[in-house]
Write an enzyme that holds these catalytic residues in place. Structure first.
Site, PDB file in Angstrom:
ATOM      1  N   GLU A   1     -12.231   0.037  17.671  1.00 24.14           N
ATOM      2  CA  GLU A   1     -13.302   0.011  16.670  1.00 24.14           C
ATOM      3  C   GLU A   1     -14.151  -1.258  16.715  1.00 24.14           C
ATOM      4  O   GLU A   1     -15.273  -1.282  16.190  1.00 24.14           O
ATOM      5  CB  GLU A   1     -12.742   0.223  15.257  1.00 24.14           C
ATOM      6  CG  GLU A   1     -11.948  -0.940  14.697  1.00 24.14           C
ATOM      7  CD  GLU A   1     -11.399  -0.666  13.295  1.00 24.14           C
ATOM      8  OE1 GLU A   1     -10.761   0.381  13.089  1.00 24.14           O
ATOM      9  OE2 GLU A   1     -11.602  -1.516  12.421  1.00 24.14           O
TER      10      GLU A   1
ATOM     11  N   THR B   1      -4.640   4.807   7.823  1.00 26.78           N
ATOM     12  CA  THR B   1      -5.605   3.886   7.192  1.00 26.78           C
ATOM     13  C   THR B   1      -5.195   2.444   7.474  1.00 26.78           C
ATOM     14  O   THR B   1      -5.676   1.527   6.805  1.00 26.78           O
ATOM     15  CB  THR B   1      -5.656   4.090   5.655  1.00 26.78           C
ATOM     16  OG1 THR B   1      -4.316   3.957   5.150  1.00 26.78           O
ATOM     17  CG2 THR B   1      -6.229   5.425   5.261  1.00 26.78           C
ATOM     18  N   SER B   2      -4.279   2.250   8.463  1.00 30.00           N
ATOM     19  CA  SER B   2      -3.757   0.886   8.671  1.00 30.00           C
ATOM     20  C   SER B   2      -4.469   0.165   9.806  1.00 30.00           C
ATOM     21  O   SER B   2      -5.347  -0.648   9.574  1.00 30.00           O
ATOM     22  CB  SER B   2      -2.257   0.930   8.899  1.00 30.00           C
ATOM     23  OG  SER B   2      -1.627   1.146   7.655  1.00 30.00           O
ATOM     24  N   ARG B   3      -4.089   0.457  11.036  1.00 26.56           N
ATOM     25  CA  ARG B   3      -4.770  -0.128  12.191  1.00 26.56           C
ATOM     26  C   ARG B   3      -4.753   0.912  13.311  1.00 26.56           C
ATOM     27  O   ARG B   3      -3.730   1.585  13.533  1.00 26.56           O
ATOM     28  CB  ARG B   3      -4.058  -1.404  12.677  1.00 26.56           C
ATOM     29  CG  ARG B   3      -4.281  -2.630  11.807  1.00 26.56           C
ATOM     30  CD  ARG B   3      -5.724  -3.134  11.857  1.00 26.56           C
ATOM     31  NE  ARG B   3      -5.943  -4.298  11.012  1.00 26.56           N
ATOM     32  CZ  ARG B   3      -6.382  -4.262   9.757  1.00 26.56           C
ATOM     33  NH1 ARG B   3      -6.652  -3.102   9.172  1.00 26.56           N
ATOM     34  NH2 ARG B   3      -6.582  -5.381   9.079  1.00 26.56           N
TER      35      ARG B   3
ATOM     36  N   ASP C   1      -9.053   6.321   9.310  1.00 24.97           N
ATOM     37  CA  ASP C   1     -10.028   5.335   8.819  1.00 24.97           C
ATOM     38  C   ASP C   1     -10.158   4.185   9.812  1.00 24.97           C
ATOM     39  O   ASP C   1     -11.038   3.339   9.658  1.00 24.97           O
ATOM     40  CB  ASP C   1      -9.568   4.789   7.451  1.00 24.97           C
ATOM     41  CG  ASP C   1     -10.611   3.883   6.824  1.00 24.97           C
ATOM     42  OD1 ASP C   1     -11.793   4.283   6.808  1.00 24.97           O
ATOM     43  OD2 ASP C   1     -10.268   2.776   6.366  1.00 24.97           O
TER      44      ASP C   1
ATOM     45  N   ASP D   1      11.003   2.238   6.725  1.00 18.65           N
ATOM     46  CA  ASP D   1      10.607   0.828   6.762  1.00 18.65           C
ATOM     47  C   ASP D   1      11.788   0.044   7.305  1.00 18.65           C
ATOM     48  O   ASP D   1      12.936   0.508   7.223  1.00 18.65           O
ATOM     49  CB  ASP D   1      10.244   0.338   5.338  1.00 18.65           C
ATOM     50  CG  ASP D   1       9.394  -0.926   5.356  1.00 18.65           C
ATOM     51  OD1 ASP D   1       9.852  -1.947   5.901  1.00 18.65           O
ATOM     52  OD2 ASP D   1       8.276  -0.882   4.831  1.00 18.65           O
TER      53      ASP D   1
ATOM     54  N   ILE E   1       0.847  -1.211   0.000  1.00 13.20           N
ATOM     55  CA  ILE E   1       0.000   0.000   0.000  1.00 13.20           C
ATOM     56  C   ILE E   1       0.874   1.251   0.000  1.00 13.20           C
ATOM     57  O   ILE E   1       0.628   2.197  -0.760  1.00 13.20           O
ATOM     58  CB  ILE E   1      -0.971  -0.021   1.200  1.00 13.20           C
ATOM     59  CG1 ILE E   1      -1.940  -1.206   1.063  1.00 13.20           C
ATOM     60  CG2 ILE E   1      -1.734   1.293   1.313  1.00 13.20           C
ATOM     61  CD1 ILE E   1      -2.795  -1.486   2.290  1.00 13.20           C
TER      62      ILE E   1
HETATM   63  P1  NAD Z   1       2.742  -4.933   3.565  1.00 14.39           P
HETATM   64  O1  NAD Z   1       3.072  -6.129   4.389  1.00 14.39           O
HETATM   65  O2  NAD Z   1       2.884  -5.034   2.079  1.00 14.39           O
HETATM   66  O3  NAD Z   1       3.597  -3.661   4.051  1.00 14.39           O
HETATM   67  C1  NAD Z   1       3.851  -3.374   5.390  1.00 14.39           C
HETATM   68  C2  NAD Z   1       5.248  -2.760   5.477  1.00 14.39           C
HETATM   69  O4  NAD Z   1       5.493  -2.384   6.839  1.00 14.39           O
HETATM   70  C3  NAD Z   1       6.358  -3.735   5.061  1.00 14.39           C
HETATM   71  O5  NAD Z   1       7.171  -3.150   4.068  1.00 14.39           O
HETATM   72  C4  NAD Z   1       7.137  -3.974   6.358  1.00 14.39           C
HETATM   73  O6  NAD Z   1       8.534  -4.173   6.169  1.00 14.39           O
HETATM   74  C5  NAD Z   1       6.867  -2.670   7.111  1.00 14.39           C
HETATM   75  N1  NAD Z   1       7.087  -2.779   8.550  1.00 14.39           N
HETATM   76  C6  NAD Z   1       6.721  -3.786   9.378  1.00 14.39           C
HETATM   77  N2  NAD Z   1       7.104  -3.503  10.637  1.00 14.39           N
HETATM   78  C7  NAD Z   1       7.737  -2.306  10.612  1.00 14.39           C
HETATM   79  C8  NAD Z   1       8.342  -1.469  11.595  1.00 14.39           C
HETATM   80  N3  NAD Z   1       8.387  -1.831  12.872  1.00 14.39           N
HETATM   81  N4  NAD Z   1       8.871  -0.287  11.190  1.00 14.39           N
HETATM   82  C9  NAD Z   1       8.848   0.088   9.901  1.00 14.39           C
HETATM   83  N5  NAD Z   1       8.289  -0.666   8.913  1.00 14.39           N
HETATM   84  C10 NAD Z   1       7.739  -1.830   9.273  1.00 14.39           C
HETATM   85  O7  NAD Z   1       1.242  -4.532   3.973  1.00 14.39           O
HETATM   86  P2  NAD Z   1       0.213  -3.678   3.131  1.00 14.39           P
HETATM   87  O8  NAD Z   1      -0.573  -4.561   2.219  1.00 14.39           O
HETATM   88  O9  NAD Z   1       0.896  -2.485   2.569  1.00 14.39           O
HETATM   89  O10 NAD Z   1      -0.805  -3.235   4.299  1.00 14.39           O
HETATM   90  C11 NAD Z   1      -0.384  -2.415   5.379  1.00 14.39           C
HETATM   91  C12 NAD Z   1      -1.468  -2.418   6.447  1.00 14.39           C
HETATM   92  O11 NAD Z   1      -2.635  -1.757   5.947  1.00 14.39           O
HETATM   93  C13 NAD Z   1      -2.010  -3.831   6.793  1.00 14.39           C
HETATM   94  O12 NAD Z   1      -1.186  -4.477   7.751  1.00 14.39           O
HETATM   95  C14 NAD Z   1      -3.386  -3.549   7.332  1.00 14.39           C
HETATM   96  O13 NAD Z   1      -3.310  -3.404   8.737  1.00 14.39           O
HETATM   97  C15 NAD Z   1      -3.745  -2.203   6.700  1.00 14.39           C
HETATM   98  N6  NAD Z   1      -4.922  -2.289   5.805  1.00 14.39           N
HETATM   99  C16 NAD Z   1      -5.978  -1.467   6.050  1.00 14.39           C
HETATM  100  C17 NAD Z   1      -7.100  -1.508   5.218  1.00 14.39           C
HETATM  101  C18 NAD Z   1      -8.293  -0.604   5.420  1.00 14.39           C
HETATM  102  O14 NAD Z   1      -9.366  -0.843   4.841  1.00 14.39           O
HETATM  103  N7  NAD Z   1      -8.201   0.469   6.205  1.00 14.39           N
HETATM  104  C19 NAD Z   1      -7.119  -2.403   4.157  1.00 14.39           C
HETATM  105  C20 NAD Z   1      -6.007  -3.212   3.927  1.00 14.39           C
HETATM  106  C21 NAD Z   1      -4.912  -3.150   4.760  1.00 14.39           C
END
Ligand code: NAD
Length: 330
Positions: free
Chosen positions: A262, A231-233, A257, A173, A154
């Site tokens: 939640e 928009t993550s968690r 988001d 990252d 993302i």
């Molecule tokens: P991804 O696994 O492709 O990317 C996550 C990145 O975070 C990776 O590059 C990883 O190396 C990095 N990371 C992990 N721990 C770290 C740390 N301590 N410090 C720095 N970087 C770190 O995941 P993605 O598909 O890009 O999704 C990211 C998040 O988005 C998901 O985990 C999910 O929680 C959230 N998400 C939200 C929605 C929504 O509707 N709001 C939908 C999909 C996903």
């Protein structure tokens, strides 16, 4: 395979039925899984939960006792499932590894644009006949620094969009992503990114090491007036600390988001209820905060991919194949 689809809405049924085409016996249930409701899954070898289902130790023990062997998550994130417990109980957990990173990246952009240009306020004002521009001043995103925390699927999709808009993109990252480097994303430490960015967007998974990664100390490092987007968690951000930073006007705006608490709130209509979560309610009082109900994933394309992958996960499991979508604790 007989599968109970929990927390299901009419759109889940529509997309899953279309992808299933009668292969598996899907039973749709609106209730979410919790210790109180776990028995609804009695006798189902497979359960298909969403992010508001609580798959803690107690629920997993009930599911295992009642015959569940497989969880096919309709999400990428799996922080709502106690994976080590599922493993101990012999329950396989599969997820949708990726569906549409564009859906979430584009939604993060919409929060940035809306907050920066105060579209949420303008919409309400104009409906009340107020066409003043006072209070609606924004900034050009062109040429500004935007920090992306987590440059996975993302984060990278967002970096591509921001690059196209002429922003200078900073990244943080644990792993550098070559695609981001090729786009010119400048990797730096989290603290440096926070102090140098006019907009910060979080794209990390929720893990023990990322829980409250944005706390009071980190909020103080953010450049005054910057916008923060999550928009993550919800658990990535310490919400009371965020509210304190909003009250001092240190932050220019916040787009959320997701929200840490939640699970009992989102994906339901509370318009006739009293909401007792004072932290959530306080967030809604700020003119420079936009809260949405975990809708970043919610596009037609994403729902099609989630449904197709979920059905493929069920088929692979029932035919004894590994799909690569299994979640393991190590
Ligand atoms: P991804 O696994 O492709 O990317 C996550 C990145 O975070 C990776 O590059 C990883 O190396 C990095 N990371 C992990 N721990 C770290 C740390 N301590 N410090 C720095 N970087 C770190 O995941 P993605 O598909 O890009 O999704 C990211 C998040 O988005 C998901 O985990 C999910 O929680 C959230 N998400 C939200 C929605 C929504 O509707 N709001 C939908 C999909 C996903």
């Amino acid at each position: 395979m007989r599968c109970l689809v929990t927390s299901s809405r009419h759109y889940d049924r529509e997309f899953l039925d279309a992808a299933n085409a009668g292969r598996h016996d899907l039973v749709f249930e609106e209730a979410s899984l919790s210790a109180r409701t776990a028995l609804i899954a009695q006798g189902f070898p497979a359960v298909c939960p969403f992010v508001d289902d609580q798959l803690d130790d107690e629920v997993l023990h009930t599911l295992a006792r009642e015959g569940t062997k497989l969880l096919v998550l309709r999400s990428t994130g799996y922080n709502h499932v106690q994976i080590p417990t599922a493993e101990q109980l012999g329950i396989t957990v599969m997820r949708v590894r990726d569906y549409s990173p564009h859906a979430v990246a584009e939604f993060a952009l919409s929060l940035m644009l809306c907050l920066n240009r105060h579209v949420h306020r303008a919409y309400n004002r104009v409906r009340h006949g107020n066409l003043l521009l006072d209070g609606l001043l924004g900034f050009d995103m062109y040429g500004k620094s935007v920090g992306i925390v987590g440059t996975g699927k993302i984060g990278t999709a967002l970096a591509r969009i921001l690059h196209g808009m002429g922003c200078s993109v900073l990244g943080c990252d644990v792993l550098r992503n070559p695609e981001c480097e090729a786009l010119g994303v400048r990797y730096t430490s989290l603290d440096d990114l926070l102090s140098q960015s006019q907009i910060i967007s979080l794209h990390l998974p929720l893990l023990p090491e990322t829980h409250h990664i944005i706390n009071a100390e980190r909020l103080a490092k953010i450049s005054p007036g910057a916008l923060l987007i999550n928009t993550s968690r919800g658990g990535l951000v310490d919400t009371p600390a965020l509210i304190a930073a909003l009250k001092t006007r240190h932050l220019g705006g916040v787009g959320l988001d997701v929200y840490e608490e939640e699970a009992d709130l989102y994906f339901r209509d509370h318009s006739d209820d009293i909401i007792y979560d004072d932290t959530f309610e306080r967030l809604l009082t700020f003119p420079n905060v936009i809260v949405t109900g975990h809708q970043a994933f919610f596009t037609r394309e994403a729902l099609q991919t989630i449904a197709a992958t979920t059905i493929r996960n069920l088929t692979d499991y029932s035919e004894g194949r590994s799909s690569g979508n299994e979640v393991r604790s190590k």
